[in-house]
Design a protein around this motif. Structure first.
Motif, PDB file in Angstrom:
ATOM      1  N   SER A  77       0.835  -1.207   0.000  1.00  0.00           N
ATOM      2  CA  SER A  77       0.000   0.000   0.000  1.00  0.00           C
ATOM      3  C   SER A  77       0.870   1.259   0.000  1.00  0.00           C
ATOM      4  O   SER A  77       0.591   2.210  -0.737  1.00  0.00           O
ATOM      5  N   ILE A  78       1.908   1.257   0.812  1.00  0.00           N
ATOM      6  CA  ILE A  78       2.817   2.412   0.856  1.00  0.00           C
ATOM      7  C   ILE A  78       3.523   2.575  -0.485  1.00  0.00           C
ATOM      8  O   ILE A  78       3.678   3.694  -0.990  1.00  0.00           O
ATOM      9  N   HIS A  80       2.374   1.638  -3.447  1.00  0.00           N
ATOM     10  CA  HIS A  80       1.413   2.166  -4.418  1.00  0.00           C
ATOM     11  C   HIS A  80       1.130   3.644  -4.162  1.00  0.00           C
ATOM     12  O   HIS A  80       0.964   4.419  -5.107  1.00  0.00           O
ATOM     13  N   GLN A  81       1.097   4.025  -2.886  1.00  0.00           N
ATOM     14  CA  GLN A  81       0.867   5.432  -2.557  1.00  0.00           C
ATOM     15  C   GLN A  81       2.044   6.285  -3.045  1.00  0.00           C
ATOM     16  O   GLN A  81       1.833   7.366  -3.605  1.00  0.00           O
ATOM     17  N   ASN A  82       3.258   5.798  -2.859  1.00  0.00           N
ATOM     18  CA  ASN A  82       4.425   6.529  -3.353  1.00  0.00           C
ATOM     19  C   ASN A  82       4.432   6.610  -4.878  1.00  0.00           C
ATOM     20  O   ASN A  82       4.792   7.637  -5.458  1.00  0.00           O
ATOM     21  N   LEU A  84       1.768   6.636  -6.742  1.00  0.00           N
ATOM     22  CA  LEU A  84       0.735   7.602  -7.090  1.00  0.00           C
ATOM     23  C   LEU A  84       1.250   9.034  -6.943  1.00  0.00           C
ATOM     24  O   LEU A  84       1.021   9.877  -7.817  1.00  0.00           O
ATOM     25  N   ILE A  85       1.967   9.295  -5.861  1.00  0.00           N
ATOM     26  CA  ILE A  85       2.533  10.639  -5.664  1.00  0.00           C
ATOM     27  C   ILE A  85       3.524  10.967  -6.773  1.00  0.00           C
ATOM     28  O   ILE A  85       3.530  12.075  -7.314  1.00  0.00           O
TER      29      ILE A  85
END
Length: 131
Positions: A77-78, A80-82, A84-85
Motif C-alpha cells: 500500500s505504501i 502504491h501510494q508513493n 501515485l505521488i
C-alpha cells in the motif's frame, strides 16, 4: 483437576478396602475399576493437552502468517501510494511542459498577458506621478 479428584477417589477406595481387609472379590473388582478409570483419565488428559498444544502451535503459526501478510499488504500500500505521488508529480511536470510548449506555438495569450500587465503598471506609475 479431574486427575487429582480421580486419584483422591482411587486412594479413598483403596484405603477403605485396605482398612476393611475383606477377602471379597467385589472389593478387588471395585479397586481395579477405579484403577482402570484413573489410567483412562490420565491417557485422555494427556492426549487432550497434546491436542491443545498442537492447536496452539497451529494458531500461533497462523497468526504469524497473518501478521506477515498484513505487513506485506501495508508495504504494498505504501509503495502504491508513493507511486501515485510520483505519477502526480510527473503529471504536474508534463502540464507545465505542455503549457510552455503551447505558449511557444501560440504566443498570443502570453503577449496579451504581458501587455495587460504593462498597461496596468504604467497606469499605476502615472497615478503615482500625478499625486
Amino acid at each position: 483437576m479431574s486427575i487429582i479428584s480421580l486419584l483422591i477417589g482411587f486412594a479413598s477406595v483403596g484405603l477403605s478396602i485396605y482398612l476393611a481387609n475383606p477377602d471379597s472379590n467385589a472389593n478387588v473388582v471395585s479397586l481395579s475399576g477405579w484403577l482402570a478409570s484413573a489410567i483412562i483419565t490420565i491417557i485422555l488428559s494427556v492426549s487432550a493437552f497434546k491436542a491443545i498444544q498442537t492447536l496452539q502451535n497451529h494458531s500461533s503459526s497462523a497468526i504469524e502468517t497473518l501478521q506477515n501478510e498484513i505487513v506485506r499488504a501495508k508495504d504494498d500500500s505504501i509503495k502504491h501510494q508513493n507511486d501515485l505521488i510520483s505519477q502526480q508529480n510527473d503529471l504536474v511536470s508534463y502540464r507545465n511542459i505542455s503549457a510552455a510548449l503551447s505558449s511557444m506555438i501560440n504566443p498570443e495569450p502570453i503577449k496579451e498577458t504581458i501587455r495587460n500587465k504593462l498597461a496596468a503598471h504604467m497606469d499605476n506609475t502615472n497615478e503615482h506621478r500625478d499625486e
